[in-house]
Design a protein around this motif. Structure first.
Motif, PDB file in Angstrom:
ATOM      1  N   PHE A  39      -1.368 -20.490  14.737  1.00 33.96           N
ATOM      2  CA  PHE A  39      -0.643 -20.408  16.011  1.00 33.96           C
ATOM      3  C   PHE A  39      -1.334 -19.474  17.007  1.00 33.96           C
ATOM      4  CE2 PHE A  39       2.389 -21.753  12.826  1.00 33.96           C
ATOM      5  CZ  PHE A  39       2.989 -22.838  13.448  1.00 33.96           C
ATOM      6  N   VAL A  40      -2.454 -18.873  16.564  1.00 35.93           N
ATOM      7  CA  VAL A  40      -3.223 -18.009  17.467  1.00 35.93           C
ATOM      8  C   VAL A  40      -4.185 -18.896  18.256  1.00 35.93           C
ATOM      9  CG1 VAL A  40      -4.909 -16.115  17.592  1.00 35.93           C
ATOM     10  CG2 VAL A  40      -3.093 -16.055  15.871  1.00 35.93           C
ATOM     11  N   GLY A 164       3.593 -13.331  10.564  1.00 33.62           N
ATOM     12  CA  GLY A 164       2.264 -13.517  11.148  1.00 33.62           C
ATOM     13  C   GLY A 164       2.317 -14.397  12.387  1.00 33.62           C
ATOM     14  N   LYS A 165       3.234 -15.363  12.380  1.00 31.49           N
ATOM     15  CA  LYS A 165       3.338 -16.304  13.498  1.00 31.49           C
ATOM     16  C   LYS A 165       3.787 -15.588  14.780  1.00 31.49           C
ATOM     17  CE  LYS A 165       5.842 -20.384  15.010  1.00 31.49           C
ATOM     18  NZ  LYS A 165       6.978 -21.271  14.738  1.00 31.49           N
ATOM     19  N   LEU A 166       4.577 -14.557  14.611  1.00 35.69           N
ATOM     20  CA  LEU A 166       5.056 -13.829  15.790  1.00 35.69           C
ATOM     21  C   LEU A 166       4.065 -12.750  16.227  1.00 35.69           C
ATOM     22  CD1 LEU A 166       8.720 -12.837  16.365  1.00 35.69           C
ATOM     23  CD2 LEU A 166       6.898 -11.370  17.126  1.00 35.69           C
ATOM     24  N   ILE A 167       3.507 -12.044  15.229  1.00 33.66           N
ATOM     25  CA  ILE A 167       2.669 -10.873  15.550  1.00 33.66           C
ATOM     26  C   ILE A 167       1.249 -11.269  15.952  1.00 33.66           C
ATOM     27  CG2 ILE A 167       1.623  -8.767  14.579  1.00 33.66           C
ATOM     28  CD1 ILE A 167       4.591  -8.412  15.055  1.00 33.66           C
ATOM     29  N   LEU A 168       0.600 -12.111  15.127  1.00 35.54           N
ATOM     30  CA  LEU A 168      -0.829 -12.370  15.347  1.00 35.54           C
ATOM     31  C   LEU A 168      -1.128 -13.032  16.702  1.00 35.54           C
ATOM     32  CD1 LEU A 168      -1.746 -13.341  11.678  1.00 35.54           C
ATOM     33  CD2 LEU A 168      -2.388 -11.257  12.887  1.00 35.54           C
ATOM     34  N   PRO A 169      -0.321 -14.022  17.148  1.00 44.77           N
ATOM     35  CA  PRO A 169      -0.636 -14.612  18.462  1.00 44.77           C
ATOM     36  C   PRO A 169      -0.586 -13.597  19.609  1.00 44.77           C
ATOM     37  CG  PRO A 169       0.831 -16.053  17.240  1.00 44.77           C
ATOM     38  CD  PRO A 169       0.767 -14.766  16.480  1.00 44.77           C
ATOM     39  N   THR A 175       2.730 -14.978  23.796  1.00 42.30           N
ATOM     40  CA  THR A 175       3.995 -14.267  23.558  1.00 42.30           C
ATOM     41  C   THR A 175       5.184 -15.197  23.321  1.00 42.30           C
ATOM     42  OG1 THR A 175       4.354 -14.165  25.942  1.00 42.30           O
ATOM     43  CG2 THR A 175       3.296 -12.247  24.945  1.00 42.30           C
ATOM     44  N   LYS A 176       4.939 -16.505  23.355  1.00 43.65           N
ATOM     45  CA  LYS A 176       6.093 -17.426  23.342  1.00 43.65           C
ATOM     46  C   LYS A 176       6.907 -17.349  22.042  1.00 43.65           C
ATOM     47  CE  LYS A 176       3.785 -21.698  21.903  1.00 43.65           C
ATOM     48  NZ  LYS A 176       3.257 -22.963  22.364  1.00 43.65           N
ATOM     49  N   TYR A 177       6.282 -16.910  20.950  1.00 44.01           N
ATOM     50  CA  TYR A 177       7.037 -16.881  19.683  1.00 44.01           C
ATOM     51  C   TYR A 177       7.994 -15.688  19.603  1.00 44.01           C
ATOM     52  CZ  TYR A 177       3.542 -20.353  18.631  1.00 44.01           C
ATOM     53  OH  TYR A 177       2.760 -21.466  18.698  1.00 44.01           O
ATOM     54  N   LEU A 178       7.880 -14.812  20.609  1.00 44.74           N
ATOM     55  CA  LEU A 178       8.816 -13.681  20.661  1.00 44.74           C
ATOM     56  C   LEU A 178      10.202 -14.156  21.114  1.00 44.74           C
ATOM     57  CD1 LEU A 178       6.723 -10.910  22.482  1.00 44.74           C
ATOM     58  CD2 LEU A 178       7.637 -10.750  20.183  1.00 44.74           C
ATOM     59  N   ALA A 179      10.194 -15.266  21.828  1.00 48.73           N
ATOM     60  CA  ALA A 179      11.443 -15.742  22.427  1.00 48.73           C
ATOM     61  C   ALA A 179      12.316 -16.461  21.404  1.00 48.73           C
ATOM     62  CB  ALA A 179      11.113 -16.682  23.582  1.00 48.73           C
ATOM     63  N   ILE A 180      13.612 -16.401  21.647  1.00 55.41           N
ATOM     64  CA  ILE A 180      14.547 -17.174  20.824  1.00 55.41           C
ATOM     65  C   ILE A 180      14.550 -18.600  21.382  1.00 55.41           C
ATOM     66  CG2 ILE A 180      16.977 -17.407  20.119  1.00 55.41           C
ATOM     67  CD1 ILE A 180      15.693 -14.891  18.995  1.00 55.41           C
ATOM     68  N   ASN A 181      14.324 -19.559  20.483  1.00 56.40           N
ATOM     69  CA  ASN A 181      14.248 -20.957  20.901  1.00 56.40           C
ATOM     70  C   ASN A 181      15.660 -21.551  20.941  1.00 56.40           C
ATOM     71  OD1 ASN A 181      13.802 -23.681  21.171  1.00 56.40           O
ATOM     72  ND2 ASN A 181      11.991 -23.691  19.842  1.00 56.40           N
ATOM     73  N   LEU A 182      16.107 -21.862  22.134  1.00 61.95           N
ATOM     74  CA  LEU A 182      17.483 -22.341  22.288  1.00 61.95           C
ATOM     75  C   LEU A 182      17.578 -23.865  22.382  1.00 61.95           C
ATOM     76  CD1 LEU A 182      18.606 -19.644  24.880  1.00 61.95           C
ATOM     77  CD2 LEU A 182      19.208 -19.713  22.472  1.00 61.95           C
ATOM     78  N   ASP A 183      16.542 -24.571  21.964  1.00 67.53           N
ATOM     79  CA  ASP A 183      16.541 -26.036  22.058  1.00 67.53           C
ATOM     80  C   ASP A 183      17.753 -26.644  21.356  1.00 67.53           C
ATOM     81  OD1 ASP A 183      14.277 -25.923  23.499  1.00 67.53           O
ATOM     82  OD2 ASP A 183      12.928 -26.695  21.934  1.00 67.53           O
ATOM     83  N   ASN A 184      18.015 -26.181  20.172  1.00 64.96           N
ATOM     84  CA  ASN A 184      19.195 -26.651  19.432  1.00 64.96           C
ATOM     85  C   ASN A 184      19.589 -25.584  18.412  1.00 64.96           C
ATOM     86  OD1 ASN A 184      17.676 -27.024  16.968  1.00 64.96           O
ATOM     87  ND2 ASN A 184      16.810 -28.862  17.928  1.00 64.96           N
ATOM     88  N   GLU A 185      20.614 -25.879  17.641  1.00 68.10           N
ATOM     89  CA  GLU A 185      21.139 -24.881  16.706  1.00 68.10           C
ATOM     90  C   GLU A 185      20.110 -24.488  15.646  1.00 68.10           C
ATOM     91  OE1 GLU A 185      25.140 -24.197  14.081  1.00 68.10           O
ATOM     92  OE2 GLU A 185      25.054 -25.930  15.405  1.00 68.10           O
ATOM     93  N   VAL A 186      19.354 -25.493  15.177  1.00 66.89           N
ATOM     94  CA  VAL A 186      18.359 -25.224  14.129  1.00 66.89           C
ATOM     95  C   VAL A 186      17.263 -24.303  14.671  1.00 66.89           C
ATOM     96  CG1 VAL A 186      16.630 -26.261  12.597  1.00 66.89           C
ATOM     97  CG2 VAL A 186      18.822 -27.397  12.956  1.00 66.89           C
ATOM     98  N   THR A 187      16.721 -24.650  15.823  1.00 63.04           N
ATOM     99  CA  THR A 187      15.638 -23.821  16.374  1.00 63.04           C
ATOM    100  C   THR A 187      16.140 -22.417  16.698  1.00 63.04           C
ATOM    101  OG1 THR A 187      16.073 -24.615  18.606  1.00 63.04           O
ATOM    102  CG2 THR A 187      14.373 -25.782  17.354  1.00 63.04           C
ATOM    103  N   LEU A 188      17.394 -22.329  17.118  1.00 65.68           N
ATOM    104  CA  LEU A 188      17.974 -21.013  17.408  1.00 65.68           C
ATOM    105  C   LEU A 188      17.952 -20.138  16.154  1.00 65.68           C
ATOM    106  CD1 LEU A 188      19.744 -18.999  19.135  1.00 65.68           C
ATOM    107  CD2 LEU A 188      21.715 -20.165  18.163  1.00 65.68           C
ATOM    108  N   ALA A 193      15.698 -15.999  12.695  1.00 62.32           N
ATOM    109  CA  ALA A 193      15.189 -15.611  11.371  1.00 62.32           C
ATOM    110  C   ALA A 193      13.764 -15.067  11.480  1.00 62.32           C
ATOM    111  CB  ALA A 193      15.230 -16.803  10.416  1.00 62.32           C
ATOM    112  N   LEU A 194      12.962 -15.703  12.329  1.00 61.26           N
ATOM    113  CA  LEU A 194      11.573 -15.251  12.509  1.00 61.26           C
ATOM    114  C   LEU A 194      11.533 -13.825  13.081  1.00 61.26           C
ATOM    115  CD1 LEU A 194       8.490 -15.749  12.643  1.00 61.26           C
ATOM    116  CD2 LEU A 194       8.833 -16.714  14.913  1.00 61.26           C
ATOM    117  N   VAL A 195      12.343 -13.598  14.102  1.00 58.72           N
ATOM    118  CA  VAL A 195      12.361 -12.261  14.719  1.00 58.72           C
ATOM    119  C   VAL A 195      12.847 -11.230  13.701  1.00 58.72           C
ATOM    120  CG1 VAL A 195      13.447 -10.845  16.527  1.00 58.72           C
ATOM    121  CG2 VAL A 195      12.615 -13.129  17.071  1.00 58.72           C
ATOM    122  N   MET A 196      13.865 -11.593  12.944  1.00 66.17           N
ATOM    123  CA  MET A 196      14.406 -10.646  11.964  1.00 66.17           C
ATOM    124  C   MET A 196      13.403 -10.364  10.847  1.00 66.17           C
ATOM    125  SD  MET A 196      18.395 -11.733  11.785  1.00 66.17           S
ATOM    126  CE  MET A 196      18.780 -10.656  10.439  1.00 66.17           C
ATOM    127  N   ALA A 197      12.780 -11.434  10.348  1.00 73.81           N
ATOM    128  CA  ALA A 197      11.789 -11.260   9.271  1.00 73.81           C
ATOM    129  C   ALA A 197      10.626 -10.396   9.760  1.00 73.81           C
ATOM    130  CB  ALA A 197      11.276 -12.622   8.800  1.00 73.81           C
TER     131      ALA A 197
END
Lengths: 307, 410
Positions: A39-40, A164-169, A175-188, A193-197
């Motif tokens: 994702f980098v 790694g997907k959030l930090i390395l890019p 920076t887009k992986y820092l954002a919460i994806n509000l497309d649907n419930e699953v992506t949210l 989970a990604l931000v928390m992990a």
């Protein structure tokens, strides 16, 4: 030269190649046994876990029909095994970019003088089992997604929550992986989970050296291939006086290392060689490549001291 | 009562004269040796002037006395004290103690008890005592006979199983308590910076000690000079001492002495009791390594510092001085022998001389198990039991010569 300094140089070089190699035409393939994050933008190689999820999920279905895909999957698997066989855990301790970021956090902790926290054996064992869950997730979920039993937004399930997907890019300005994806419930929920992990891994790695490596499914995968690895940390118990210098300097708190046994390369070991550098008994701990000693502990070695 | 006191005082006065004569004789003999170098004068001088007041004047900081090598030296130094391991190899001092103490008692402790009567300032300095062997544990009680007004003392409860996790945790808490105690007696806080500086100073000393060990292994420095130089460590500032060692190493001859290479193990050898080193040399045996707590093991090997927080530094110290100690008072000391086996190939060892000081029970007991293990590994082993008296010189020399013959096969 101090072995840790050499390791730092290798880590920085690897970081540069794996993070920015693509920008100068370097790409080391899709089967790297370390967190070289796909994702980098402009990265120099891909972590094998991404390919593995893809091949398990889609290779098994689409590939069976096409035939050719299976060969590609097998080809990358052979490359992965060959790379692990060549360098073993050195991929984790010396090459992994995410490992280097964790080392930066340890350095920062030391700089401000905060003590490292050590996990009790029970907690460590409990946390260590998370890597098998991750590995299970990599194997089980992709076919279920392909079979549409699980939603397609869970595509590449481990990558979806890999810190790694959030930090390395971020190091490539992405920076887009820092954002919460509000497309649907699953992506949210996946992005939460990604931000928390990521947050917990980073905070954890600040207080405990290489905490994330405890959970890393790649470390487990490399360890499974241990019988094939040419590069190994070896202990000669008859030279060990049990002073514990190895354990005190071990980033991963490998409890076995100071015991009266030969087999000390446990699943957590990342071949960082801090133990061998700290060991005051000549020949007690060595790094061997096809049985040939590359580095060995020495009672005369004072290079690692803070003078 | 007065008569008894007068007699004791007269005896003490005579003992002081004997101690001085003993040292004078050794010093003049050392200076007459063919391998004497002018650079050694520095170490001879500071060893000769090792009274508490003299040390304090030299180093510019108060002395803190300690016994055994489980006391973290860098922690003492970080508190602003000069750590001085108190020991005595003097026959006169040990003989005077026989006036009050049991005959079959550790001669080192006997000598120290007399030394305290001679060096009154040592009594007033603070002490740190780890509970190692019985003699050390009972030392403070006996010391009160010399001066009933107790000075500051900190006992470190030494857990006698160094490989047990619980023991290691307990020892760490003892080291933390020692830090707190030092802060109380010195009336100053030990900061992280102080600890880091003290660690670095000890690391520089360790580099110098490593140079000394290398020079001895190469046959450029004899055991006698090695013992003298390393024993003088406590009477000087660490950096100054390390600097002088480097100067000495640079002046040592490149030519090596010959003779079968042996390892010296067992009870400690303290200045001025160089009876055994002299006899070993007379028997043309070459000691290339040792594990005496008065010599190579004077402090545990210094390693890299990974966690440099205060707690991390204390934990590292605790581990080194406990798990890293090869003291025979530990109940799980089997791996001590690996230190010898590990050096067999590296140094080309052909035999081991194991010294037991009469009354030194832990070494006495351990000698049997070590002998068995080493003989099974094909190393020759000689156990010598002695004390500070000189009467057994000829007997010991004969045994050493016979050992040399057995090693060289001539």
């Amino acid at each position: 030269m101090r072995i840790i300094r050499l390791k730092n140089i290798v880590q920085w070089l690897s970081f540069a190649i794996l993070m920015y190699g693509g920008r100068v035409g370097i790409h080391l393939g899709s089967a790297l046994p370390c967190f070289a994050c796909p994702f980098v933008p402009g990265c120099g190689g891909f972590c094998y876990l991404m390919g593995l999820q893809g091949y398990i999920g889609f290779g098994l279905f689409a590939g069976l029909a096409a035939g050719k895909e299976i060969l590609v999957a097998l080809g990358w698997f052979v490359v992965f095994v060959a790379l692990v066989a060549l360098l073993g855990k050195v991929w984790c301790g010396w090459i992994c970019p995410f490992g280097l970021i964790q080392d930066w956090l340890s350095w920062l902790r030391n700089l401000v003088g905060i003590r490292e926290r050590h996990l009790t054996p029970t907690v460590k064992k409990g946390l260590g089992s998370i890597k098998y869950l991750c590995l299970g997730m990599i194997v089980v979920l992709p076919p279920l997604i392909t079979a549409k039993i699980l939603p397609p937004d869970l595509y590449l399930p481990f990558c979806s929550i890999c810190p790694g997907k959030l930090i390395l890019p971020l190091f490539a300005g992405e920076t887009k992986y820092l954002a919460i994806n509000l497309d649907n419930e699953v992506t949210l929920w996946v992005s939460v989970a990604l931000v928390m992990a990521t947050g917990s891994s980073m905070v954890g790695a600040f207080f405990k050296d290489r905490l994330f490596c405890l959970f890393c499914p790649l470390l487990a995968l490399i360890h499974f291939l241990r019988p094939l690895t040419a590069l190994r940390l070896v202990k000669e118990p008859s030279f060990c006086v049990g002073c514990g210098a190895c354990r005190r300097n071990c980033q991963m708190d490998v409890a076995k290392i100071d015991q009266d046994i030969a087999q000390v390369q446990t699943i957590e070991c990342v071949d960082c060689l801090r133990c061998a550098e700290a060991c005051p008994s000549s020949g007690a701990l060595s790094l061997k490549f096809f049985g040939l000693t590359i580095y060995s502990s020495s009672r005369w070695d004072t290079k690692g001291l803070s003078l | 009562m007065n008569n008894t006191e007068n007699r004791r005082d007269r005896l003490l006065k005579k003992t002081i004269e004997k101690v001085l004569a003993e040292e004078k004789e050794l010093l003049s003999w050392l200076k007459s040796r063919s391998d004497y170098q002018a650079e050694l004068d520095y170490f001879l001088d500071i060893t000769a002037a090792r009274g508490t007041a003299e040390i304090e004047a030299r180093v510019g900081r108060p002395v803190l006395n300690l016994l055994c090598n489980q006391v973290p030296l860098e922690l003492i130094a970080a508190a602003g004290y000069q750590p001085v391991k108190v020991a005595s190899g003097s026959l006169a001092e040990a003989s005077f103690a026989a006036y009050s103490w049991p005959a079959l008692m550790c001669p080192v402790i006997k000598g120290v008890l007399t030394k305290l009567e001679i060096d009154k300032a040592a009594l007033k300095a603070p002490w740190v005592i780890p509970t190692t062997c019985d003699w050390v544990v009972k030392f403070w009680e006996a010391r009160k006979m010399v001066d009933p007004s107790p000075g500051e003392v900190k006992f470190l409860e030494l857990p006698h199983f160094r490989q047990e996790t619980e023991s290691q945790s307990k020892w760490l808490s003892e080291v933390i308590k020692l830090k707190e105690w030092l802060e109380t007696v010195s009336r100053q806080k030990i900061a992280r910076k102080d600890l880091l500086e003290a660690e670095s100073a000890l690391a520089r000393v360790f580099v110098a000690v490593t140079q000394l060990k290398k020079a001895r292994q190469e046959g450029r420095l004899s055991l006698i000079w090695f013992l003298l130089v390393i024993g003088s460590l406590f009477y000087d500032l660490p950096d100054q001492w390390a600097q002088k060692v480097t100067e000495l190493i640079n002046k040592l001859p490149q030519t090596a002495t010959t003779g079968p290479k042996v390892f010296l193990a067992g009870s400690p050898i303290f200045y001025p009791n160089y009876k055994l080193p002299i006899l070993i040399e007379e028997a043309h045996l070459r000691v290339v390594a040792d594990d005496l707590c008065s010599s190579e093991r004077i402090f545990p090997p210094v390693g890299p510092l990974e966690d440099t927080s205060i707690h991390g530094l204390l934990a590292s110290m605790a581990g080194r001085y406990h798990q890293g100690s090869l003291c025979p008072t530990f109940g799980d000391n089997e791996r001590r022998v690996n230190n010898i086996l590990g050096q067999r190939n590296e140094a080309g060892l052909v035999g081991v001389i194991f010294v037991v000081l009469k009354g030194c029970h832990p070494y006495d007991l351990e000698s049997s198990t070590i002998e068995m293990t080493l003989k099974n590994q094909g190393l020759r082993f000689l156990r010598l039991e002695t004390d500070y008296a000189l009467e057994d010189r000829q007997n010991l020399l004969t045994r050493l010569e016979a050992f040399r013959h057995s090693l060289s096969g001539d």
